[in-house]
Design a protein around this motif. Structure first.
Motif, PDB file in Angstrom:
ATOM      1  N   TYR A   1     -34.603  10.317  -0.460  1.00 50.58           N
ATOM      2  CA  TYR A   1     -34.039   9.348  -1.402  1.00 50.58           C
ATOM      3  C   TYR A   1     -33.788   9.999  -2.762  1.00 50.58           C
ATOM      4  CZ  TYR A   1     -33.678   5.330  -4.505  1.00 50.58           C
ATOM      5  OH  TYR A   1     -33.252   4.440  -5.455  1.00 50.58           O
ATOM      6  N   GLU A   2     -34.778  10.767  -3.227  1.00 48.47           N
ATOM      7  CA  GLU A   2     -34.625  11.421  -4.526  1.00 48.47           C
ATOM      8  C   GLU A   2     -33.451  12.392  -4.521  1.00 48.47           C
ATOM      9  OE1 GLU A   2     -38.337  13.250  -5.355  1.00 48.47           O
ATOM     10  OE2 GLU A   2     -39.425  11.353  -5.646  1.00 48.47           O
ATOM     11  N   ASP A   3     -33.305  13.128  -3.428  1.00 49.55           N
ATOM     12  CA  ASP A   3     -32.204  14.085  -3.324  1.00 49.55           C
ATOM     13  C   ASP A   3     -30.863  13.368  -3.280  1.00 49.55           C
ATOM     14  OD1 ASP A   3     -31.149  16.826  -2.796  1.00 49.55           O
ATOM     15  OD2 ASP A   3     -30.568  15.917  -0.893  1.00 49.55           O
ATOM     16  N   LEU A   4     -30.847  12.220  -2.582  1.00 53.84           N
ATOM     17  CA  LEU A   4     -29.602  11.474  -2.426  1.00 53.84           C
ATOM     18  C   LEU A   4     -29.121  10.900  -3.751  1.00 53.84           C
ATOM     19  CD1 LEU A   4     -27.590  10.486  -0.244  1.00 53.84           C
ATOM     20  CD2 LEU A   4     -28.938   8.392  -0.099  1.00 53.84           C
ATOM     21  N   VAL A   5     -30.006  10.217  -4.464  1.00 59.20           N
ATOM     22  CA  VAL A   5     -29.587   9.573  -5.711  1.00 59.20           C
ATOM     23  C   VAL A   5     -29.354  10.583  -6.822  1.00 59.20           C
ATOM     24  CG1 VAL A   5     -30.749   7.416  -5.150  1.00 59.20           C
ATOM     25  CG2 VAL A   5     -31.979   9.156  -6.444  1.00 59.20           C
ATOM     26  N   ALA A   6     -29.972  11.772  -6.703  1.00 56.57           N
ATOM     27  CA  ALA A   6     -29.797  12.782  -7.744  1.00 56.57           C
ATOM     28  C   ALA A   6     -28.472  13.518  -7.618  1.00 56.57           C
ATOM     29  CB  ALA A   6     -30.949  13.784  -7.692  1.00 56.57           C
ATOM     30  N   LYS A   7     -27.806  13.369  -6.485  1.00 50.09           N
ATOM     31  CA  LYS A   7     -26.548  14.086  -6.282  1.00 50.09           C
ATOM     32  C   LYS A   7     -25.483  13.666  -7.281  1.00 50.09           C
ATOM     33  CE  LYS A   7     -26.456  15.666  -1.508  1.00 50.09           C
ATOM     34  NZ  LYS A   7     -25.738  15.588  -0.222  1.00 50.09           N
ATOM     35  N   GLY A   8     -25.416  12.362  -7.515  1.00 53.82           N
ATOM     36  CA  GLY A   8     -24.436  11.889  -8.478  1.00 53.82           C
ATOM     37  C   GLY A   8     -23.055  11.682  -7.891  1.00 53.82           C
TER      38      GLY A   8
ATOM     39  N   SER B   1     -21.510  12.673 -12.961  1.00 56.15           N
ATOM     40  CA  SER B   1     -22.297  11.536 -13.435  1.00 56.15           C
ATOM     41  C   SER B   1     -23.444  11.346 -12.458  1.00 56.15           C
ATOM     42  CB  SER B   1     -21.439  10.266 -13.494  1.00 56.15           C
ATOM     43  OG  SER B   1     -20.434  10.394 -14.478  1.00 56.15           O
ATOM     44  N   ARG B   2     -24.613  10.986 -12.980  1.00 57.44           N
ATOM     45  CA  ARG B   2     -25.797  10.834 -12.142  1.00 57.44           C
ATOM     46  C   ARG B   2     -26.148   9.373 -11.943  1.00 57.44           C
ATOM     47  NH1 ARG B   2     -26.476  15.743  -9.699  1.00 57.44           N
ATOM     48  NH2 ARG B   2     -26.214  17.407 -11.241  1.00 57.44           N
ATOM     49  N   LEU B   3     -26.722   9.088 -10.774  1.00 59.49           N
ATOM     50  CA  LEU B   3     -27.175   7.728 -10.505  1.00 59.49           C
ATOM     51  C   LEU B   3     -28.472   7.437 -11.241  1.00 59.49           C
ATOM     52  CD1 LEU B   3     -26.464   7.543  -6.671  1.00 59.49           C
ATOM     53  CD2 LEU B   3     -25.179   6.449  -8.499  1.00 59.49           C
TER      54      LEU B   3
ATOM     55  N   ILE C   1     -15.237   5.156  -8.221  1.00 61.50           N
ATOM     56  CA  ILE C   1     -15.701   3.826  -7.826  1.00 61.50           C
ATOM     57  C   ILE C   1     -16.143   3.897  -6.371  1.00 61.50           C
ATOM     58  CG2 ILE C   1     -15.042   1.416  -7.451  1.00 61.50           C
ATOM     59  CD1 ILE C   1     -13.016   1.709  -9.684  1.00 61.50           C
ATOM     60  N   ASN C   2     -17.333   3.408  -6.097  1.00 56.10           N
ATOM     61  CA  ASN C   2     -17.872   3.471  -4.740  1.00 56.10           C
ATOM     62  C   ASN C   2     -17.365   2.303  -3.899  1.00 56.10           C
ATOM     63  OD1 ASN C   2     -19.515   4.186  -2.510  1.00 56.10           O
ATOM     64  ND2 ASN C   2     -21.049   2.700  -3.159  1.00 56.10           N
ATOM     65  N   ILE C   3     -16.703   2.629  -2.790  1.00 51.82           N
ATOM     66  CA  ILE C   3     -16.236   1.619  -1.836  1.00 51.82           C
ATOM     67  C   ILE C   3     -16.812   1.986  -0.471  1.00 51.82           C
ATOM     68  CG2 ILE C   3     -14.241   0.497  -0.768  1.00 51.82           C
ATOM     69  CD1 ILE C   3     -12.597   1.414  -3.181  1.00 51.82           C
TER      70      ILE C   3
END
Length: 288
Positions: free
Chosen positions: A189-196, A285-287, A202-204
């Motif tokens: 999870y940490e690796d996924l959200v840190a990818k940015g 940009s980072r999450l 815009i996420n679709i």
């Protein structure tokens, strides 16, 4: 005791029938193609020829049956996969209820297709082994009437393997050394959200553009609504649009959906985040 077996010529059925015949029980096979049966098996069983999705056929063919082995054959050409399997659901449930079949063993499995897929072709060796294992378990349940109610028997192979042991077995099957790398859910999870993501993107989610039951694209109105919910007005788009994802594949679903709405010639960034994210000189940009 009489036992009926559906799909007797399949990868499980061909192992199951000899085991059942050894018991001396009366065996009925339900098949569309009896000529595919092994000649030594064909002369020892009662053959009922017909289609498994035919309610009347299954009802008549299973009269007097005490135990039923059931497996749904697949259909790669079916436009509505769920609808296809519902045909079998109706035929078998109707027969079980009306003929008062006491014991039903239903086989549910995922069968890999071997299509010259390189290392993935090795899956067929595991599948063949699982098929024979399924036959052993199915035979036990069909021949022994010391169970009742609903029971699910999950098969992972001949024994419960650790991930390391499974990788070793797969490596031997495919003739290539495979490696197992464990990543905890927390680290994943940490690796996924840190990818940015690329700034201004815009996420679709591509899953929001298709019907989860049929896999088909939504209607034009529903597609517009999905885009709108993601913050995209398809009636007022900017002049330049580029679609991307992690590896350049899922983005094509978005492009296709836009095409359905008459918005064409939208490019896909084939390198996508796999390329962009590795370039230290590109903005991100980072999450979190």
């Amino acid at each position: 005791m009489s036992i009926a077996v559906a799909v007797p010529t399949g990868n499980i059925g061909k192992f199951l029938l000899p085991k059942l015949l050894e018991s001396g029980k009366k065996i009925t096979v339900l098949t569309r193609s009896p000529q595919k049966l092994d000649p030594t098996i064909r002369e020892r069983v009662r053959i009922q020829q017909g289609a498994l999705e035919d309610e009347n056929f299954i009802l008549e063919a299973t009269k007097g049956t005490e135990a039923l082995h059931w497996l749904n054959p697949g259909n790669k050409k079916a436009e509505d996969v769920h609808g296809w399997y519902r045909l079998y659901e109706k035929s078998v449930s109707n027969a079980v209820q009306k003929n008062k079949i006491e014991f039903v063993v239903n086989i549910s499995t995922i069968i890999p297709e071997v299509v010259e897929a390189g290392v993935a072709d090795g899956i067929v060796h595991v599948e063949e082994y699982l098929n024979e294992t399924d036959a052993n378990v199915a035979a036990d349940y069909l021949l022994n009437k010391n169970w009742k109610g609903k029971k699910i028997h999950v098969l992972h192979g001949g024994e419960d393997l650790t991930f390391e042991a499974a990788v070793k077995s797969l490596s031997a099957a495919v003739g290539t050394t495979l490696k197992y790398n464990y990543i905890s859910l927390e680290n994943f999870y940490e690796d996924l959200v840190a990818k940015g993501y690329i700034p201004c993107a815009i996420n679709i989610p591509h899953t929001s553009l298709t019907d989860p039951k049929t896999g088909k694209f939504l209607s034009k109105e529903d597609l517009k609504l999905s885009f709108r919910n993601a913050g995209v007005d398809t009636d007022s788009l900017p002049e330049k649009i580029i679609c991307y994802c992690n590896g350049g594949v899922s983005a094509t679903v978005v492009v296709t959906a836009l095409g359905i709405l008459g918005i064409e010639n939208i490019p896909v960034y084939d390198g996508s985040w796999n390329e962009w994210g590795k370039d230290e000189n590109r903005p991100k940009s980072r999450l979190i």
